[in-house]
Motif scaffolding. Structure first.
Motif, PDB file in Angstrom:
ATOM      1  N   ILE A  61       0.868  -1.171   0.000  1.00 12.09           N
ATOM      2  CA  ILE A  61       0.000   0.000   0.000  1.00 12.09           C
ATOM      3  C   ILE A  61       0.911   1.230   0.000  1.00 12.09           C
ATOM      4  CG2 ILE A  61      -1.764   1.298   1.247  1.00 12.09           C
ATOM      5  CD1 ILE A  61      -2.841  -1.284   0.122  1.00 12.09           C
ATOM      6  N   CYS A  62       0.806   2.047  -1.019  1.00 12.18           N
ATOM      7  CA  CYS A  62       1.779   3.116  -1.242  1.00 12.18           C
ATOM      8  C   CYS A  62       1.115   4.487  -1.117  1.00 12.18           C
ATOM      9  CB  CYS A  62       2.417   2.975  -2.619  1.00 12.18           C
ATOM     10  SG  CYS A  62       2.847   1.252  -3.027  1.00 12.18           S
ATOM     11  N   SER A  63       1.667   5.316  -0.250  1.00  9.96           N
ATOM     12  CA  SER A  63       1.261   6.717  -0.101  1.00  9.96           C
ATOM     13  C   SER A  63      -0.199   6.887   0.267  1.00  9.96           C
ATOM     14  CB  SER A  63       1.599   7.512  -1.377  1.00  9.96           C
ATOM     15  OG  SER A  63       2.995   7.539  -1.581  1.00  9.96           O
ATOM     16  N   GLN A  64      -0.610   6.232   1.370  1.00 12.80           N
ATOM     17  CA  GLN A  64      -1.931   6.537   1.926  1.00 12.80           C
ATOM     18  C   GLN A  64      -2.054   8.011   2.265  1.00 12.80           C
ATOM     19  OE1 GLN A  64      -4.326   4.025   4.614  1.00 12.80           O
ATOM     20  NE2 GLN A  64      -2.375   3.053   5.115  1.00 12.80           N
ATOM     21  N   HIS A  65      -0.966   8.601   2.709  1.00  9.37           N
ATOM     22  CA  HIS A  65      -0.929  10.036   2.972  1.00  9.37           C
ATOM     23  C   HIS A  65      -0.365  10.726   1.735  1.00  9.37           C
ATOM     24  CE1 HIS A  65      -0.672   8.830   7.467  1.00  9.37           C
ATOM     25  NE2 HIS A  65      -1.931   9.015   7.095  1.00  9.37           N
ATOM     26  N   GLY A  66      -1.160  11.642   1.169  1.00 11.02           N
ATOM     27  CA  GLY A  66      -0.816  12.204  -0.128  1.00 11.02           C
ATOM     28  C   GLY A  66       0.438  13.047  -0.145  1.00 11.02           C
ATOM     29  N   ASP A  67       0.860  13.538   1.014  1.00  9.80           N
ATOM     30  CA  ASP A  67       2.071  14.358   1.067  1.00  9.80           C
ATOM     31  C   ASP A  67       3.297  13.533   1.465  1.00  9.80           C
ATOM     32  OD1 ASP A  67       1.296  13.899   3.667  1.00  9.80           O
ATOM     33  OD2 ASP A  67       1.471  15.979   4.338  1.00  9.80           O
ATOM     34  N   GLU A  68       3.221  12.216   1.251  1.00 15.27           N
ATOM     35  CA  GLU A  68       4.335  11.317   1.544  1.00 15.27           C
ATOM     36  C   GLU A  68       4.624  10.483   0.293  1.00 15.27           C
ATOM     37  OE1 GLU A  68       3.167   9.145   5.044  1.00 15.27           O
ATOM     38  OE2 GLU A  68       2.785  10.972   6.201  1.00 15.27           O
ATOM     39  N   PRO A  69       5.264  11.087  -0.725  1.00 19.27           N
ATOM     40  CA  PRO A  69       5.312  10.473  -2.050  1.00 19.27           C
ATOM     41  C   PRO A  69       6.432   9.477  -2.302  1.00 19.27           C
ATOM     42  CG  PRO A  69       6.199  12.690  -2.158  1.00 19.27           C
ATOM     43  CD  PRO A  69       5.725  12.491  -0.746  1.00 19.27           C
TER      44      PRO A  69
ATOM     45  N   GLY B 153     -10.349  15.673   3.649  1.00 21.38           N
ATOM     46  CA  GLY B 153      -9.461  15.925   4.783  1.00 21.38           C
ATOM     47  C   GLY B 153      -9.345  14.773   5.748  1.00 21.38           C
ATOM     48  N   THR B 154      -9.869  13.614   5.392  1.00 18.28           N
ATOM     49  CA  THR B 154      -9.838  12.456   6.272  1.00 18.28           C
ATOM     50  C   THR B 154      -8.505  11.728   6.166  1.00 18.28           C
ATOM     51  OG1 THR B 154     -12.223  12.142   6.035  1.00 18.28           O
ATOM     52  CG2 THR B 154     -10.960  10.261   6.833  1.00 18.28           C
ATOM     53  N   ASP B 155      -7.948  11.360   7.302  1.00 13.27           N
ATOM     54  CA  ASP B 155      -6.750  10.539   7.338  1.00 13.27           C
ATOM     55  C   ASP B 155      -7.172   9.100   7.056  1.00 13.27           C
ATOM     56  OD1 ASP B 155      -4.533   8.988   7.985  1.00 13.27           O
ATOM     57  OD2 ASP B 155      -3.978  10.215   9.721  1.00 13.27           O
ATOM     58  N   ILE B 156      -6.861   8.617   5.876  1.00 12.25           N
ATOM     59  CA  ILE B 156      -7.297   7.284   5.470  1.00 12.25           C
ATOM     60  C   ILE B 156      -6.736   6.214   6.400  1.00 12.25           C
ATOM     61  CG2 ILE B 156      -7.200   5.582   3.602  1.00 12.25           C
ATOM     62  CD1 ILE B 156      -6.968   7.973   1.672  1.00 12.25           C
ATOM     63  N   ASN B 157      -5.552   6.461   6.940  1.00 13.25           N
ATOM     64  CA  ASN B 157      -4.948   5.453   7.803  1.00 13.25           C
ATOM     65  C   ASN B 157      -5.556   5.418   9.206  1.00 13.25           C
ATOM     66  OD1 ASN B 157      -3.184   3.285   8.069  1.00 13.25           O
ATOM     67  ND2 ASN B 157      -1.581   4.551   8.990  1.00 13.25           N
ATOM     68  N   ARG B 158      -6.637   6.122   9.395  1.00  8.27           N
ATOM     69  CA  ARG B 158      -7.446   5.993  10.615  1.00  8.27           C
ATOM     70  C   ARG B 158      -8.859   5.542  10.264  1.00  8.27           C
ATOM     71  NH1 ARG B 158      -2.942   6.660  11.523  1.00  8.27           N
ATOM     72  NH2 ARG B 158      -1.921   7.850  13.183  1.00  8.27           N
ATOM     73  N   ASP B 159      -9.019   4.961   9.071  1.00 12.02           N
ATOM     74  CA  ASP B 159     -10.355   4.599   8.590  1.00 12.02           C
ATOM     75  C   ASP B 159     -10.442   3.137   8.165  1.00 12.02           C
ATOM     76  OD1 ASP B 159     -13.066   5.082   7.853  1.00 12.02           O
ATOM     77  OD2 ASP B 159     -12.469   5.304   5.755  1.00 12.02           O
ATOM     78  N   HIS B 160      -9.565   2.289   8.677  1.00  9.90           N
ATOM     79  CA  HIS B 160      -9.588   0.899   8.223  1.00  9.90           C
ATOM     80  C   HIS B 160     -10.512   0.020   9.054  1.00  9.90           C
ATOM     81  CE1 HIS B 160      -6.744   1.454   5.039  1.00  9.90           C
ATOM     82  NE2 HIS B 160      -6.024   2.214   5.849  1.00  9.90           N
ATOM     83  N   LEU B 161     -11.292   0.641   9.944  1.00 12.52           N
ATOM     84  CA  LEU B 161     -12.329  -0.078  10.670  1.00 12.52           C
ATOM     85  C   LEU B 161     -13.715   0.389  10.206  1.00 12.52           C
ATOM     86  CD1 LEU B 161     -11.783  -2.237  12.884  1.00 12.52           C
ATOM     87  CD2 LEU B 161     -12.727  -0.592  14.498  1.00 12.52           C
TER      88      LEU B 161
ATOM     89  N   GLU C 250      -6.829  -0.398  16.408  1.00 14.35           N
ATOM     90  CA  GLU C 250      -7.239  -1.346  15.387  1.00 14.35           C
ATOM     91  C   GLU C 250      -7.612  -0.694  14.069  1.00 14.35           C
ATOM     92  OE1 GLU C 250     -10.768  -0.895  18.359  1.00 14.35           O
ATOM     93  OE2 GLU C 250      -8.585  -0.917  18.414  1.00 14.35           O
ATOM     94  N   ARG C 251      -7.839   0.624  14.049  1.00 12.36           N
ATOM     95  CA  ARG C 251      -8.250   1.300  12.818  1.00 12.36           C
ATOM     96  C   ARG C 251      -7.067   1.669  11.932  1.00 12.36           C
ATOM     97  NH1 ARG C 251      -9.825   7.473  14.657  1.00 12.36           N
ATOM     98  NH2 ARG C 251      -7.928   7.890  15.877  1.00 12.36           N
ATOM     99  N   ILE C 252      -5.808   1.521  12.430  1.00 11.05           N
ATOM    100  CA  ILE C 252      -4.606   1.797  11.650  1.00 11.05           C
ATOM    101  C   ILE C 252      -4.273   0.561  10.821  1.00 11.05           C
ATOM    102  CG2 ILE C 252      -2.143   2.324  11.809  1.00 11.05           C
ATOM    103  CD1 ILE C 252      -2.760   3.791  14.425  1.00 11.05           C
TER     104      ILE C 252
END
Length: 431
Positions: free
Chosen positions: A92-100, A151-159, A259-261
């Motif tokens: 999984i690559c670059s869930q955070h858009g400012d981390e390329p 504006g949602t942090d996707i890496n806090r949305d895996h639950l 658990e949501r990460i």
């Protein structure tokens, strides 16, 4: 595996010619990141070039950009059931858009695996399915923001799976059941405590099966760290500030057992998860003067870590398969506690442990309508009730996930379901 490592970190022969695609990052010599149109053209060219690669659209962002999955093998699997069970990995690559930088490493790795001709890589791909989501957050990458278009942090949305991006990834995890899940990120240093070139972290969630936890920590400590150090980079554990003189931990700033990460969700679902973070800050006067040097160093450290990951996948093939298979079948025995808090470095308190979990949870019709699609995306099984509700038994592969979704005491529950203590009629439920 030295030959395979060289294949991953070095563009194949002829990459400068007209027939082997190159990323925008490569053609600019690191001066800029690959644009999304360039990514699309790059992946399309790789897809056309070889039967080892297949590309799917697995989701669409709010702004209409595709979330794509690259399937690689020898040949690429046509269907989820063609994935090599016990021998599959999802990047999984670059869930955070400012981390390329992870995205750039993933793109070049896709190309190098597709075009490689050396026997070691071909043997590896004959036994291993490689899955890649090159840009997990396309809207964020376009805007150069951590979150998605909302504006949602996707890496806090895996639950909860409220974002289209997380829902796309959950679908891949459910359908392909990757044995290893590797999540590429970046971080900003905090001197003098938190300054390593590359950090990594395994699933800390206490619901991660012991064997899966052992393999994940081995991936980090015995493979990724040495591979990165071999290339001259420094390494450490993500989320821990460390005293530079004593080496002792000073403060935990991230990386708990939530658990949501994604790395923790992976562990709960029976995958060997790993988070990798490379340092974004310019390290030298030369990097400060020339951003391309900084960019190239960040990508190089990601590629070095990927080399370690591929070596792990090859050498621990049998151990990975045994660990993930056992973790995914253990739920059918419906025994043991479920943890609602704590981490492997922070023991759960008594009120964070379901020492004697219920055998099922009861959802009324309204609750079931609200959470049905999310349960389905997680691969959770249930039995429909006559009143339109459902009973979700714990006797299933996703046993340790169910209370995290439905118990009122869970920190990120979807809804408050009713615990059921007597389940003779519902154990072995179905959808």
């Amino acid at each position: 595996m030295a030959t395979l490592a060289a294949t991953l970190s070095t563009a194949p022969a002829g990459a400068a010619g007209p027939h082997v695609p190159r990323t925008g990052f490569e053609t600019s010599h690191g001066a800029r990141w690959t644009t999304q149109p360039e990514e699309q053209a790059f992946l399309a060219a790789v897809d056309r070039a070889t039967p080892r690669v297949r590309i799917d659209r697995i989701g669409v962002t709010r702004q209409g950009r595709p979330v794509q999955l690259v399937r690689i093998g020898a040949p690429a699997p046509e269907r989820p059931q063609d994935v090599r069970r016990g021998n599959s990995v999802l990047f999984i690559c670059s869930q955070h858009g400012d981390e390329p930088s992870g995205r750039e490493a993933c793109l070049t790795t896709v190309r190098n695996l597709a075009y490689a001709k050396d026997p070691a890589t071909l043997r590896f791909l004959a036994h291993t399915t490689v899955l890649v989501v090159p840009t997990a957050n396309p809207d964020g990458r376009a805007a150069d923001t951590r979150g998605n278009a909302d504006g949602t942090d996707i890496n806090r949305d895996h639950l909860a799976l409220e974002t289209p991006e997380a829902r796309a990834m959950a679908t891949v995890i459910r359908d392909y059941r990757p044995d290893t899940l590797y999540d590429l990120h970046e971080y900003s240093a905090t001197a003098p405590y938190y300054v390593k070139d590359l950090l990594s972290l395994w699933p800390r969630n206490l619901n991660t099966a012991d064997a899966v936890h052992r393999e994940a920590t081995s991936l980090s400590k015995e493979f990724v760290e040495p591979a990165v150090q071999e290339q001259g980079f420094t390494t450490g554990v993500y989320g821990i500030w460390t005293d530079p003189e004593t080496g002792e931990p000073v403060k935990q700033v991230a990386g708990d057992g939530q658990e949501r990460i994604l790395r923790n969700t992976a562990g709960v679902k029976g995958s060997v998860g790993l988070l990798v973070e490379t340092r974004v800050d310019a390290l030298t006067d030369a990097e400060k003067a020339d951003p391309a040097l900084n960019n190239k160093r960040r990508v190089a450290s990601q590629l070095a870590a990927l080399n370690g990951a591929f070596t792990f996948l090859d050498r621990h093939r049998t151990r990975i398969e045994a660990a993930t298979t056992a973790a995914r079948t253990a739920g059918y025995a419906d025994r043991g506690p479920v943890y609602l808090g704590g981490a492997d470095n922070d023991p759960a308190s008594d009120d964070e442990v379901l020492a004697d979990p219920p055998c099922a949870y009861r959802l009324d019709a309204g609750q079931f309508r609200r959470v049905e699609s999310t349960l389905r995306l997680h691969g959770v099984s249930w039995r429909r009730a006559a009143d339109g509700g459902a009973v979700v038994p714990l006797r299933q592969s996703m046993r340790k996930l169910v209370p995290l979704l439905l118990d009122r005491r869970a920190g990120y529950h979807l809804t408050v379901a009713t615990p059921v203590r007597y389940c003779d009629a519902v154990i072995g439920g179905n959808r």
